[in-house]
Design an enzyme around this catalytic site. Sequence first.
Site, PDB file in Angstrom:
ATOM      1  N   ASP A 206       0.828  -1.198   0.000  1.00 30.67           N
ATOM      2  CA  ASP A 206       0.000   0.000   0.000  1.00 30.67           C
ATOM      3  C   ASP A 206       0.865   1.251   0.000  1.00 30.67           C
ATOM      4  O   ASP A 206       0.654   2.190  -0.782  1.00 30.67           O
ATOM      5  CB  ASP A 206      -0.922  -0.027   1.226  1.00 30.67           C
ATOM      6  CG  ASP A 206      -1.739   1.242   1.368  1.00 30.67           C
ATOM      7  OD1 ASP A 206      -2.441   1.605   0.408  1.00 30.67           O
ATOM      8  OD2 ASP A 206      -1.677   1.880   2.433  1.00 30.67           O
TER       9      ASP A 206
ATOM     10  N   GLU B 223      -1.977  -5.407  -3.471  1.00 30.05           N
ATOM     11  CA  GLU B 223      -0.987  -4.656  -2.688  1.00 30.05           C
ATOM     12  C   GLU B 223       0.052  -5.591  -2.092  1.00 30.05           C
ATOM     13  O   GLU B 223       1.263  -5.293  -2.112  1.00 30.05           O
ATOM     14  CB  GLU B 223      -1.682  -3.870  -1.576  1.00 30.05           C
ATOM     15  CG  GLU B 223      -2.548  -2.722  -2.071  1.00 30.05           C
ATOM     16  CD  GLU B 223      -3.325  -2.059  -0.970  1.00 30.05           C
ATOM     17  OE1 GLU B 223      -3.770  -0.904  -1.169  1.00 30.05           O
ATOM     18  OE2 GLU B 223      -3.518  -2.679   0.100  1.00 30.05           O
TER      19      GLU B 223
END
Length: 224
Positions: free
Chosen positions: A44, A116
């Site tokens: 992320d 992610e």
Amino acid sequence: MNADPHRLAHALGYTFRQDALLEQGLTHRSAASLNNERLEFLGDALIGFLIAEVLWDRFPNSDEGTLSRMRASLVKRESLARLARGLHLGEYLRLGAGELRTGGHARDSILADALEAVLGAVYLDGGFAAARNVVMALFADRLDETSTAQSGKDPKTRLQEWLQSRHRPLPEYVVIQIGGDQHDQIFTVSCLLADVNLRALGDGSSRRRAEQAAAEAMLEQIEP
């Protein structure tokens, strides 16, 4: 049976030296104690920085607010889930029995988190340059579509303006399904253009988010 994760790596244009990292990136917390949550945290941050970097470079005259809106549009859950679906990432996920029963392999939140995590795994396996190459290739089309004109407007507004400029009726949004647990509901919304009988679906953690995702999906169908 899960698909061979090496096919996913090939689709990303990357060869893992440590297969265990890729396997961990594809393992949901419902399937094992060694799962992708920590890799998701890393991925992320990695995606956010790399997208911010390329936007900074491409839009030298844009202010902080505009750049932030563009980045948010590119890295939001629905956008990441759409990229994950393009990679057929759901076919590679390791899920627990409960998530398998409820269709977790197709859920936006799980797909976005797994993407992610996989990108975080690429970073740990190959370093920053390798991760940057993968992220830039993955986001290339979306980045090319990004413009400062669109950055301040949400998908529903853009769709409405597109239709109004062509003197066409406004879309109809209908909630067609609410799934997931009570504390983690997933709304599915249909966006219908009745004059041409064209429909698009969107998922989100609220009705508003699902409507925005459906409008975005519709824009992808109708815009040249």
